[in-house]
Design an enzyme around this catalytic site. Structure first.
Site, PDB file in Angstrom:
ATOM      1  N   HIS A   1      -9.394  10.506   3.196  1.00 14.40           N
ATOM      2  CA  HIS A   1      -9.096   9.238   2.252  1.00 14.40           C
ATOM      3  C   HIS A   1      -9.274  10.061   0.799  1.00 14.40           C
ATOM      4  O   HIS A   1     -10.187  10.407   0.309  1.00 14.40           O
ATOM      5  CB  HIS A   1      -9.661   8.193   2.336  1.00 14.40           C
ATOM      6  CG  HIS A   1      -9.148   6.945   1.774  1.00 14.40           C
ATOM      7  ND1 HIS A   1      -9.048   7.027   0.516  1.00 14.40           N
ATOM      8  CD2 HIS A   1      -8.442   5.863   2.033  1.00 14.40           C
ATOM      9  CE1 HIS A   1      -8.344   5.618   0.070  1.00 14.40           C
ATOM     10  NE2 HIS A   1      -8.156   5.117   1.221  1.00 14.40           N
TER      11      HIS A   1
ATOM     12  N   ARG B   1      -1.259   9.820   1.919  1.00 15.04           N
ATOM     13  CA  ARG B   1      -2.435  10.178   1.893  1.00 15.04           C
ATOM     14  C   ARG B   1      -2.839  11.628   1.983  1.00 15.04           C
ATOM     15  O   ARG B   1      -3.675  11.989   0.889  1.00 15.04           O
ATOM     16  CB  ARG B   1      -3.300   9.505   2.857  1.00 15.04           C
ATOM     17  CG  ARG B   1      -4.021   8.407   2.761  1.00 15.04           C
ATOM     18  CD  ARG B   1      -4.969   7.797   3.591  1.00 15.04           C
ATOM     19  NE  ARG B   1      -4.625   6.253   3.292  1.00 15.04           N
ATOM     20  CZ  ARG B   1      -5.319   5.436   4.115  1.00 15.04           C
ATOM     21  NH1 ARG B   1      -5.926   5.644   5.382  1.00 15.04           N
ATOM     22  NH2 ARG B   1      -5.446   4.238   3.846  1.00 15.04           N
TER      23      ARG B   1
ATOM     24  N   HIS C   1     -11.946   9.914   7.086  1.00 16.82           N
ATOM     25  CA  HIS C   1     -11.755   8.485   6.918  1.00 16.82           C
ATOM     26  C   HIS C   1     -11.159   8.115   8.306  1.00 16.82           C
ATOM     27  O   HIS C   1     -11.433   6.985   8.829  1.00 16.82           O
ATOM     28  CB  HIS C   1     -10.602   8.170   6.126  1.00 16.82           C
ATOM     29  CG  HIS C   1     -10.358   6.790   5.594  1.00 16.82           C
ATOM     30  ND1 HIS C   1     -11.381   5.952   5.561  1.00 16.82           N
ATOM     31  CD2 HIS C   1      -9.179   6.151   5.938  1.00 16.82           C
ATOM     32  CE1 HIS C   1     -10.779   4.632   5.217  1.00 16.82           C
ATOM     33  NE2 HIS C   1      -9.552   4.778   5.633  1.00 16.82           N
TER      34      HIS C   1
ATOM     35  N   GLU D   1       0.936  -1.216   0.022  1.00 16.38           N
ATOM     36  CA  GLU D   1       0.098  -0.012   0.021  1.00 16.38           C
ATOM     37  C   GLU D   1       0.881   1.146   0.152  1.00 16.38           C
ATOM     38  O   GLU D   1       1.934   1.048   0.477  1.00 16.38           O
ATOM     39  CB  GLU D   1      -0.750  -0.028   1.179  1.00 16.38           C
ATOM     40  CG  GLU D   1      -2.175  -0.972   1.212  1.00 16.38           C
ATOM     41  CD  GLU D   1      -3.315  -0.875   2.076  1.00 16.38           C
ATOM     42  OE1 GLU D   1      -3.032  -0.039   2.940  1.00 16.38           O
ATOM     43  OE2 GLU D   1      -4.365  -1.391   1.727  1.00 16.38           O
TER      44      GLU D   1
ATOM     45  N   ARG E   1      -1.533   8.914   9.445  1.00 18.89           N
ATOM     46  CA  ARG E   1      -1.487   7.495   9.821  1.00 18.89           C
ATOM     47  C   ARG E   1      -0.921   6.721   8.513  1.00 18.89           C
ATOM     48  O   ARG E   1      -1.441   7.099   7.307  1.00 18.89           O
ATOM     49  CB  ARG E   1      -2.833   6.761  10.110  1.00 18.89           C
ATOM     50  CG  ARG E   1      -2.929   5.435  10.192  1.00 18.89           C
ATOM     51  CD  ARG E   1      -4.249   4.838  10.138  1.00 18.89           C
ATOM     52  NE  ARG E   1      -4.984   5.023   9.071  1.00 18.89           N
ATOM     53  CZ  ARG E   1      -5.853   4.450   8.461  1.00 18.89           C
ATOM     54  NH1 ARG E   1      -5.694   2.913   8.812  1.00 18.89           N
ATOM     55  NH2 ARG E   1      -6.434   4.683   7.268  1.00 18.89           N
TER      56      ARG E   1
HETATM   57  C1  LIG Z   1     -14.034   2.145   4.420  1.00 15.45           C
HETATM   58  C2  LIG Z   1     -12.882   1.660   5.522  1.00 15.45           C
HETATM   59  C3  LIG Z   1     -11.760   0.758   5.181  1.00 15.45           C
HETATM   60  C4  LIG Z   1     -10.519   1.043   6.106  1.00 15.45           C
HETATM   61  N1  LIG Z   1      -9.733   0.134   5.672  1.00 15.45           N
HETATM   62  C5  LIG Z   1      -8.663  -0.174   6.566  1.00 15.45           C
HETATM   63  C6  LIG Z   1      -7.576  -1.183   6.446  1.00 15.45           C
HETATM   64  O1  LIG Z   1      -7.457  -1.854   5.191  1.00 15.45           O
HETATM   65  N2  LIG Z   1      -6.640  -1.244   7.182  1.00 15.45           N
HETATM   66  C7  LIG Z   1      -6.640  -0.616   8.246  1.00 15.45           C
HETATM   67  O2  LIG Z   1      -5.809  -0.831   9.293  1.00 15.45           O
HETATM   68  N3  LIG Z   1      -7.771   0.211   8.721  1.00 15.45           N
HETATM   69  C8  LIG Z   1      -8.438   0.497   7.742  1.00 15.45           C
HETATM   70  N4  LIG Z   1      -9.564   1.580   8.290  1.00 15.45           N
HETATM   71  C9  LIG Z   1      -9.643   1.906   9.476  1.00 15.45           C
HETATM   72  C10 LIG Z   1      -9.888   1.032  10.461  1.00 15.45           C
HETATM   73  O3  LIG Z   1     -10.921   0.214  10.094  1.00 15.45           O
HETATM   74  C11 LIG Z   1     -10.512   1.357  12.000  1.00 15.45           C
HETATM   75  O4  LIG Z   1      -9.578   2.474  12.247  1.00 15.45           O
HETATM   76  C12 LIG Z   1     -10.755   0.384  12.974  1.00 15.45           C
HETATM   77  O5  LIG Z   1     -11.609  -0.556  12.394  1.00 15.45           O
HETATM   78  C13 LIG Z   1     -11.418   0.898  14.249  1.00 15.45           C
HETATM   79  O6  LIG Z   1     -11.585  -0.227  15.079  1.00 15.45           O
HETATM   80  P1  LIG Z   1     -12.338   0.307  16.387  1.00 15.45           P
HETATM   81  O7  LIG Z   1     -12.777  -1.324  16.954  1.00 15.45           O
HETATM   82  O8  LIG Z   1     -11.504   1.103  16.976  1.00 15.45           O
HETATM   83  O9  LIG Z   1     -13.609   1.028  15.941  1.00 15.45           O
HETATM   84  P2  LIG Z   1     -14.900   0.607  15.095  1.00 15.45           P
HETATM   85  O10 LIG Z   1     -14.805  -0.875  14.280  1.00 15.45           O
HETATM   86  O11 LIG Z   1     -15.483   1.832  14.278  1.00 15.45           O
HETATM   87  O12 LIG Z   1     -16.076   0.084  16.279  1.00 15.45           O
HETATM   88  C14 LIG Z   1     -16.394   1.339  17.147  1.00 15.45           C
HETATM   89  C15 LIG Z   1     -17.579   0.642  18.112  1.00 15.45           C
HETATM   90  O13 LIG Z   1     -17.912   1.523  18.805  1.00 15.45           O
HETATM   91  C16 LIG Z   1     -19.495   1.725  18.941  1.00 15.45           C
HETATM   92  N5  LIG Z   1     -19.867   2.887  19.600  1.00 15.45           N
HETATM   93  C17 LIG Z   1     -19.235   4.080  19.119  1.00 15.45           C
HETATM   94  N6  LIG Z   1     -19.998   4.949  20.287  1.00 15.45           N
HETATM   95  C18 LIG Z   1     -20.513   4.262  21.120  1.00 15.45           C
HETATM   96  C19 LIG Z   1     -21.320   4.627  22.089  1.00 15.45           C
HETATM   97  N7  LIG Z   1     -21.344   5.837  22.676  1.00 15.45           N
HETATM   98  N8  LIG Z   1     -21.898   3.608  22.939  1.00 15.45           N
HETATM   99  C20 LIG Z   1     -21.817   2.345  22.503  1.00 15.45           C
HETATM  100  N9  LIG Z   1     -21.136   1.978  21.578  1.00 15.45           N
HETATM  101  C21 LIG Z   1     -20.635   2.955  20.743  1.00 15.45           C
HETATM  102  C22 LIG Z   1     -19.749   1.541  17.437  1.00 15.45           C
HETATM  103  O14 LIG Z   1     -21.059   1.144  17.192  1.00 15.45           O
HETATM  104  C23 LIG Z   1     -18.851   0.274  17.085  1.00 15.45           C
HETATM  105  O15 LIG Z   1     -19.456  -0.993  17.456  1.00 15.45           O
HETATM  106  C24 LIG Z   1     -10.636   1.434   7.437  1.00 15.45           C
HETATM  107  C25 LIG Z   1     -11.795   2.316   7.517  1.00 15.45           C
HETATM  108  C26 LIG Z   1     -12.775   2.430   6.892  1.00 15.45           C
HETATM  109  C27 LIG Z   1     -14.161   3.276   7.114  1.00 15.45           C
END
Ligand SMILES: Cc1cc2nc3c(=O)[nH]c(=O)nc-3n(C[C@H](O)[C@H](O)[C@H](O)COP(=O)(O)OP(=O)(O)OC[C@H]3O[C@@H](n4cnc5c(N)ncnc54)[C@H](O)[C@@H]3O)c2cc1C
Length: 506
Positions: free
Chosen positions: A232, A278, A337, A116, A372
């Protein structure tokens, strides 16, 4: 308001990769996952496309990965943190494979690594083309459902962290019935993801408004580097909200960015052209769009294979909008993003409040600096989730023996129509390019909205986060990483430091 006070052991808020992986890593205690989604397609994690960066190929090593991370992070990456996360990543990735994540492998059974932008080696582990997040989340959800010590409460929103003295003592939630309820807890892990749905053009699902950061800030947690919001460059501009993403791996495979005349223009902005970091690609695309040009991602000549076979997710999204990505260029625009900033934590996810840990995108360790590197966030999520879980186990805080009452005075927790206005204001004034004038305009709007909607606690969490991003962007009078000030376009030595709010380092 529900009067039942539940005594739980460890509460995890959020059911993305960080929340689920933290839950799976806790063995000694019972765990309750509270999430405002319904399981399955949770958070940004489900939509992650490219994969996980891990320095485990034979021709790779942790130092090269650290140096790539430092280069992308524009002077603010914490070297020790980066080293520890990247070194720990190897074991975590193997553990994901043990849990059942079917990373792509070669014919000998070794991991197959993709490339990437801004990575100097092929080191992206991926699954099923561009469906990495979906596959990982399916496996983690399946493992969570098998664990006896994990309970889940979905469609519940965390509203307020209750702090007694200097310790967390519980959390107010809006429960499954829409009622407010207090859950006693002395050990809480926040894994609520990023902030990007605060912007009207975003790749994040419309549940990621930064509420977790807002509720932590309101509880007094130190917030770090909130001004750094990564856009992004190649979101598919197909008129839907959120905007689907064309993974960076497409450009790694040779896709080019062109204007409506079919001309490439990125080498005017950076020698690495399509493979530049990016923020540079995003600003270049933004700048061309601002001049009235239409911009496209042309993936009709990939180095190997077809979009349809190699990136089925992107192919199908385009197809649903009558575009055949193997034959036609795809319209693109930059979209919010990833939040580089977040709740300031150490390498073990500890925040500045006793009993409150944070991991995943809501946490800010200094790993990403000011920008990032692609695919480093899933890596950080699993390492921090694991470290937080182990730190909670080793430093478990016993609940206070006498019952502590917590007050809750907010009446309204409903969705609010002003959210769309806020998203537009953030996009226009606190987006890819900011200036003192635009940031002050946004701050004024946010503070007026706060006055008008002060009884709505759910929205207060959103507004608190919007306000922190804007204030910290105003204070950083320079351009660095993904923070670009049109009135201060240069990078300044005096700002070569991370910023914390309140102004103390944890
Ligand atoms: C389209 C896309 C593609 C991506 N591709 C990549 C990739 O290829 N590689 C990479 O490293 N990163 C990638 N990223 C970034 C990466 O996906 C995220 O940074 C990572 O998944 C975040 O994980 P997380 O568990 O911290 O948060 P999330 O997966 O966003 O989960 C957060 C959770 O908290 C819950 N929540 C939020 N607020 C509250 C609240 N007040 N009360 C209760 N629940 C709550 C939400 O509902 C959700 O369940 C991508 C992001 C996107 C959007």
């Amino acid at each position: 308001m529900s009067t039942t006070l539940q005594k739980q052991k460890v509460i995890i808020i959020g059911s993305g990769i960080a929340g689920l992986y933290a839950a799976l890593s806790i063995e000694k205690f019972d765990v309750l996952i509270v999430s405002n989604e319904s399981g399955g397609k949770s958070g940004s994690s489900y939509y992650a496309q490219g994969g996980i960066a891990a320095a485990i190929a034979e021709d790779d090593d942790f130092e090269t990965h650290v140096q790539d991370t430092i280069k992308a992070g524009a002077g603010l990456v914490d070297y020790e943190v980066a080293k520890q996360i990247i070194l720990a990543g190897t074991e975590r990735v193997h553990h994901l494979a043990e849990l059942g994540v079917n990373f792509k492998r070669d014919e000998k059974g070794n991991f197959n690594f993709g490339r990437e932008a801004a990575h100097s080696k092929n080191r992206i582990l991926h699954i099923n083309g561009d469906a990495s997040g979906k596959e990982i989340m399916n496996v983690l959800n399946a493992r969570v459902s098998e664990k006896k010590n994990i309970q889940t409460r979905y469609t519940c929103e965390a509203l307020e962290i209750s702090v007694y003295g200097s310790n967390v003592n519980g959390i107010w939630i809006k429960n499954e019935k829409g009622e407010t309820e207090f859950i006693s807890a002395s050990n809480i892990i926040l894994a609520t993801g990023g902030v990007s749905a605060l912007y009207s053009k975003t790749t994040n699902p419309l549940s990621i408004y930064g509420k977790g950061l807002g509720l932590a800030a309101r509880a007094g947690a130190v917030i770090a580097d909130a001004e750094f919001v990564q856009f992004h460059p190649t979101a598919l501009d197909l008129g839907v909200d959120p905007v689907p993403l064309a993974t960076e791996a497409l450009r790694g495979e040779g896709a080019i960015i062109i204007n409506e005349k079919g001309e490439r223009f990125l080498d005017n902005y950076h020698p690495a052209a399509e493979l530049a970091p990016r923020d540079i690609v995003s600003r270049a695309v933004f700048s061309e769009i601002s001049k009235g040009n239409k911009i496209f991602l042309d993936a009709t000549n990939l180095k190997s294979g077809k979009v349809k076979d190699k990136f089925p997710n992107v192919y199908n999204l385009c197809k649903q909008n009558n575009i055949d990505a193997d034959l036609q260029p795809i319209p693109i625009a930059p979209a919010a993003h990833y939040h580089v900033g977040g709740i300031a934590t150490n390498i073990n996810g500890r925040s500045s409040i006793n009993g409150l840990w944070a991991c995943g995108e809501v946490a800010c360790t200094g790993f990403h600096g000011a920008n990032r590197l692609a695919s480093n966030s899933l890596l950080e999520s699993i390492v921090l989730a694991y470290n937080s879980a182990k730190d909670v186990e080793q430093n478990f805080i016993e609940p206070a023996s006498k019952s502590i009452t917590s007050q809750f005075s907010h009446k309204n927790t409903n969705a609010i129509s002003e959210l769309e206005d806020l998203r537009n204001v953030m996009m226009e004034n606190v987006g890819i390019e900011r200036s003192e004038a635009s940031l002050k305009k946004a701050l004024h709007f946010i503070s007026e909205l706060m006055k008008r909607t002060s009884d709505n606690i759910s929205f207060l969490n959103v507004l608190t986060t919007a306000s922190m991003i804007t204030k910290m962007a105003l204070e950083r009078e320079e351009s660095r990483g993904c923070h670009y000030r049109s009135d201060y376009p240069e990078t300044k030595e005096v700002f070569k430091r991370r910023c914390f709010e309140p102004k103390q380092k944890i």
